[in-house]
Design a protein around this motif. Structure first.
Motif, short mmCIF file in Angstrom:
data_model
loop_
_atom_site.label_atom_id
_atom_site.label_comp_id
_atom_site.label_asym_id
_atom_site.label_seq_id
_atom_site.Cartn_x
_atom_site.Cartn_y
_atom_site.Cartn_z
N ASN A 135 0.79 -1.23 0.00
CA ASN A 135 0.00 0.00 0.00
C ASN A 135 0.82 1.28 0.00
OD1 ASN A 135 -2.36 -1.66 0.38
ND2 ASN A 135 -1.80 -1.80 2.53
N GLY A 136 2.12 1.17 0.27
CA GLY A 136 2.97 2.35 0.33
C GLY A 136 3.14 2.88 1.74
N TYR A 137 2.31 2.41 2.69
CA TYR A 137 2.37 2.92 4.05
C TYR A 137 1.69 1.95 5.02
CZ TYR A 137 -2.59 4.15 3.60
OH TYR A 137 -3.95 4.10 3.43
N TRP A 138 1.91 2.23 6.31
CA TRP A 138 1.26 1.52 7.41
C TRP A 138 0.83 2.57 8.41
CZ3 TRP A 138 -0.74 -2.81 9.34
CH2 TRP A 138 -0.86 -2.95 10.72
N ILE A 139 -0.34 2.41 8.99
CA ILE A 139 -0.80 3.30 10.05
C ILE A 139 -0.74 2.54 11.37
CG2 ILE A 139 -2.75 4.60 11.02
CD1 ILE A 139 -1.59 5.90 8.48
N GLN A 140 0.03 3.09 12.31
CA GLN A 140 0.07 2.54 13.66
C GLN A 140 -0.89 3.37 14.50
OE1 GLN A 140 1.77 -0.26 15.03
NE2 GLN A 140 0.26 0.27 16.59
N LYS A 141 -2.03 2.80 14.82
CA LYS A 141 -3.05 3.51 15.61
C LYS A 141 -2.59 3.64 17.04
CE LYS A 141 -6.68 1.48 12.78
NZ LYS A 141 -7.78 0.54 12.79
N MET A 142 -2.79 4.81 17.64
CA MET A 142 -2.39 5.05 19.00
C MET A 142 -3.64 5.44 19.80
SD MET A 142 1.03 4.75 18.65
CE MET A 142 2.30 5.86 19.11
N GLU A 143 -3.83 6.72 20.05
CA GLU A 143 -4.94 7.16 20.88
C GLU A 143 -6.03 7.83 20.04
OE1 GLU A 143 -3.24 9.16 24.60
OE2 GLU A 143 -1.56 9.14 23.17
N GLY A 144 -7.28 7.56 20.39
CA GLY A 144 -8.41 8.22 19.75
C GLY A 144 -8.74 7.75 18.36
N CYS A 145 -8.11 6.65 17.94
CA CYS A 145 -8.36 6.12 16.58
C CYS A 145 -9.49 5.09 16.63
CB CYS A 145 -7.11 5.44 16.03
SG CYS A 145 -5.72 6.56 15.80
N PRO A 146 -10.35 5.09 15.61
CA PRO A 146 -11.38 4.05 15.55
C PRO A 146 -10.74 2.67 15.34
CG PRO A 146 -11.66 5.67 13.79
CD PRO A 146 -10.42 6.01 14.52
N ASN A 147 -11.39 1.64 15.87
CA ASN A 147 -10.90 0.27 15.67
C ASN A 147 -11.15 -0.11 14.29
OD1 ASN A 147 -10.12 0.09 18.35
ND2 ASN A 147 -12.12 -0.63 18.98
#
Length: 87
Positions: free
Chosen positions: A75-87
């Motif tokens: 995909n070109g990237y990865w998002i590491q969810k931390m605080e306040g992110c939807p599941n």
């Protein structure tokens, strides 16, 4: 794979803060990391929220774990969810 981590804080539509990392292959332009951050925000119903170099700041370089490397290659990237992110 060496990856660049961009520490990102965005104010959500409800005024709360969303904290996540945009992780890209080392050497990817900062503007591209911001573009990926915008794409993520759109995918979670937060499109149009302010995300610039001020909200999305370079943090560090690290070795990507295999699952992150796979996502970056696909995909070109990865998002590491931390605080306040939807599941």
């Amino acid at each position: 794979m060496e990856c660049a981590v961009y520490d990102t804080y965005v104010t959500k539509k409800d005024g709360k803060i969303m904290h996540f990392d945009v992780v890209v292959q080392d050497g990817t332009p900062h503007e591209k990391a911001i573009e990926y951050g915008k794409k993520y925000l759109e995918s979670v119903g937060q499109g149009g929220q302010k995300i610039t170099q001020e909200e999305c700041q370079f943090c560090h370089i690290q070795e990507a774990p295999p699952f992150v490397e796979k996502a970056i290659r696909q995909n070109g990237y990865w998002i590491q969810k931390m605080e306040g992110c939807p599941n």
